[in-house]
Design a protein around this motif. Structure first.
Motif, PDB file in Angstrom:
ATOM      1  N   LEU A  17       0.853  -1.351  -0.047  1.00  0.00           N
ATOM      2  CA  LEU A  17      -0.177  -0.108  -0.068  1.00  0.00           C
ATOM      3  C   LEU A  17       0.744   1.395   0.176  1.00  0.00           C
ATOM      4  CD1 LEU A  17      -2.916  -1.235   2.318  1.00  0.00           C
ATOM      5  CD2 LEU A  17      -3.090  -0.554   0.211  1.00  0.00           C
ATOM      6  N   ALA A  18       2.133   1.269   0.739  1.00  0.00           N
ATOM      7  CA  ALA A  18       2.802   2.381   0.708  1.00  0.00           C
ATOM      8  C   ALA A  18       3.434   2.670  -0.603  1.00  0.00           C
ATOM      9  CB  ALA A  18       4.051   2.219   1.757  1.00  0.00           C
ATOM     10  N   ALA A  19       3.661   1.603  -1.279  1.00  0.00           N
ATOM     11  CA  ALA A  19       4.275   1.879  -2.758  1.00  0.00           C
ATOM     12  C   ALA A  19       3.346   2.293  -3.573  1.00  0.00           C
ATOM     13  CB  ALA A  19       4.833   0.216  -3.143  1.00  0.00           C
ATOM     14  N   ILE A  20       1.890   1.792  -3.511  1.00  0.00           N
ATOM     15  CA  ILE A  20       1.125   2.250  -4.374  1.00  0.00           C
ATOM     16  C   ILE A  20       0.726   3.683  -4.209  1.00  0.00           C
ATOM     17  CG2 ILE A  20      -1.503   1.990  -5.001  1.00  0.00           C
ATOM     18  CD1 ILE A  20      -1.020  -0.896  -4.553  1.00  0.00           C
ATOM     19  N   VAL A  21       0.500   4.097  -2.924  1.00  0.00           N
ATOM     20  CA  VAL A  21       0.109   5.161  -2.466  1.00  0.00           C
ATOM     21  C   VAL A  21       1.306   6.363  -3.223  1.00  0.00           C
ATOM     22  CG1 VAL A  21      -0.406   7.049  -0.789  1.00  0.00           C
ATOM     23  CG2 VAL A  21      -1.514   4.799  -0.757  1.00  0.00           C
ATOM     24  N   SER A  53     -11.401   1.059  -2.841  1.00  0.00           N
ATOM     25  CA  SER A  53     -11.812   1.100  -1.204  1.00  0.00           C
ATOM     26  C   SER A  53     -10.270   0.532  -0.103  1.00  0.00           C
ATOM     27  CB  SER A  53     -12.951   0.512  -0.797  1.00  0.00           C
ATOM     28  OG  SER A  53     -12.831  -0.910  -1.088  1.00  0.00           O
ATOM     29  N   GLU A  54      -9.862  -0.395  -0.656  1.00  0.00           N
ATOM     30  CA  GLU A  54      -8.769  -0.935   0.026  1.00  0.00           C
ATOM     31  C   GLU A  54      -7.512   0.240  -0.061  1.00  0.00           C
ATOM     32  OE1 GLU A  54      -9.313  -5.776   0.019  1.00  0.00           O
ATOM     33  OE2 GLU A  54      -8.128  -4.662  -1.761  1.00  0.00           O
ATOM     34  N   ILE A  55      -7.341   0.568  -0.921  1.00  0.00           N
ATOM     35  CA  ILE A  55      -6.264   1.984  -1.232  1.00  0.00           C
ATOM     36  C   ILE A  55      -6.654   3.168  -0.217  1.00  0.00           C
ATOM     37  CG2 ILE A  55      -5.022   3.380  -2.757  1.00  0.00           C
ATOM     38  CD1 ILE A  55      -5.576   1.094  -4.990  1.00  0.00           C
ATOM     39  N   VAL A  56      -7.857   3.259  -0.584  1.00  0.00           N
ATOM     40  CA  VAL A  56      -8.236   4.691   0.412  1.00  0.00           C
ATOM     41  C   VAL A  56      -7.870   4.233   2.133  1.00  0.00           C
ATOM     42  CG1 VAL A  56     -10.122   6.074   1.150  1.00  0.00           C
ATOM     43  CG2 VAL A  56      -9.760   5.422  -1.272  1.00  0.00           C
ATOM     44  N   ARG A  57      -8.410   2.993   2.247  1.00  0.00           N
ATOM     45  CA  ARG A  57      -8.234   2.586   3.954  1.00  0.00           C
ATOM     46  C   ARG A  57      -6.870   2.447   4.024  1.00  0.00           C
ATOM     47  NH1 ARG A  57     -12.009  -2.543   5.013  1.00  0.00           N
ATOM     48  NH2 ARG A  57     -10.981  -2.180   7.116  1.00  0.00           N
ATOM     49  N   GLY A  58      -6.228   1.850   3.153  1.00  0.00           N
ATOM     50  CA  GLY A  58      -4.749   2.130   3.299  1.00  0.00           C
ATOM     51  C   GLY A  58      -4.083   3.294   3.713  1.00  0.00           C
ATOM     52  N   PHE A  59      -4.409   4.246   2.595  1.00  0.00           N
ATOM     53  CA  PHE A  59      -4.065   5.541   2.853  1.00  0.00           C
ATOM     54  C   PHE A  59      -4.427   6.263   4.301  1.00  0.00           C
ATOM     55  CE2 PHE A  59      -4.346  10.194   1.863  1.00  0.00           C
ATOM     56  CZ  PHE A  59      -3.209  10.481   1.885  1.00  0.00           C
ATOM     57  N   ARG A  60      -5.488   6.206   4.599  1.00  0.00           N
ATOM     58  CA  ARG A  60      -6.117   6.487   5.800  1.00  0.00           C
ATOM     59  C   ARG A  60      -5.216   6.016   7.040  1.00  0.00           C
ATOM     60  NH1 ARG A  60     -12.568   5.956   4.738  1.00  0.00           N
ATOM     61  NH2 ARG A  60     -12.522   7.924   3.298  1.00  0.00           N
ATOM     62  N   TRP A  61      -4.919   4.720   6.889  1.00  0.00           N
ATOM     63  CA  TRP A  61      -4.162   4.047   7.988  1.00  0.00           C
ATOM     64  C   TRP A  61      -2.740   4.516   7.814  1.00  0.00           C
ATOM     65  CZ3 TRP A  61       0.385   1.153   7.952  1.00  0.00           C
ATOM     66  CH2 TRP A  61       0.886   0.397   9.330  1.00  0.00           C
ATOM     67  N   LEU A  62      -2.265   4.825   6.950  1.00  0.00           N
ATOM     68  CA  LEU A  62      -0.687   5.433   6.687  1.00  0.00           C
ATOM     69  C   LEU A  62      -0.729   6.727   7.228  1.00  0.00           C
ATOM     70  CD1 LEU A  62       0.103   4.226   3.066  1.00  0.00           C
ATOM     71  CD2 LEU A  62       1.337   3.520   5.170  1.00  0.00           C
ATOM     72  N   LYS A  63      -1.760   7.505   6.936  1.00  0.00           N
ATOM     73  CA  LYS A  63      -1.936   8.815   7.662  1.00  0.00           C
ATOM     74  C   LYS A  63      -1.915   8.912   9.108  1.00  0.00           C
ATOM     75  CE  LYS A  63      -4.157  12.387   5.909  1.00  0.00           C
ATOM     76  NZ  LYS A  63      -5.049  13.267   5.157  1.00  0.00           N
ATOM     77  N   ARG A  64      -2.793   8.146   9.714  1.00  0.00           N
ATOM     78  CA  ARG A  64      -3.173   7.823  10.962  1.00  0.00           C
ATOM     79  C   ARG A  64      -1.658   7.263  11.543  1.00  0.00           C
ATOM     80  NH1 ARG A  64      -6.925   4.834  10.741  1.00  0.00           N
ATOM     81  NH2 ARG A  64      -6.147   3.266  11.143  1.00  0.00           N
ATOM     82  N   GLU A  65      -1.335   6.294  11.264  1.00  0.00           N
ATOM     83  CA  GLU A  65      -0.240   5.461  11.795  1.00  0.00           C
ATOM     84  C   GLU A  65       1.275   5.866  11.322  1.00  0.00           C
ATOM     85  OE1 GLU A  65      -0.664   3.318  14.367  1.00  0.00           O
ATOM     86  OE2 GLU A  65      -3.070   3.672  14.076  1.00  0.00           O
TER      87      GLU A  65
END
Length: 76
Positions: A17-21, A53-65
């Motif tokens: 997810l980090a690579a995609i984002v 939707s998984e990419i968006v959820r992953g991005f939200r997680w990356l922002k938060r964590e």
């Protein structure tokens, strides 16, 4: 909501997810073909593709964590 969606844990796919984002953020603007190429370069569990939707959820997680910056609307 499918069980698969509810069971998706972004932290289990952090590297992909980090690579995609990261690639999508670097590109800024992209068309569907470019988006698909990025997804194919970073498959989910070695063979599948992440949903938007998984990419968006992953991005939200990356922002938060992980303190990532940016706007999720630019990713999809």
């Amino acid at each position: 909501m499918s069980p698969e969606y509810r069971n998706f844990q972004p932290q289990d796919h952090e590297r992909e997810l980090a690579a995609i984002v990261g690639e999508l953020q670097e590109m800024g603007r992209f068309d569907q073909r470019a988006f698909d190429r990025v997804l194919r370069r970073h498959p989910k569990e070695g063979s599948g593709l992440f949903s938007k939707s998984e990419i968006v959820r992953g991005f939200r997680w990356l922002k938060r964590e992980r303190g990532w910056q940016g706007d999720e609307r630019s990713l999809v």
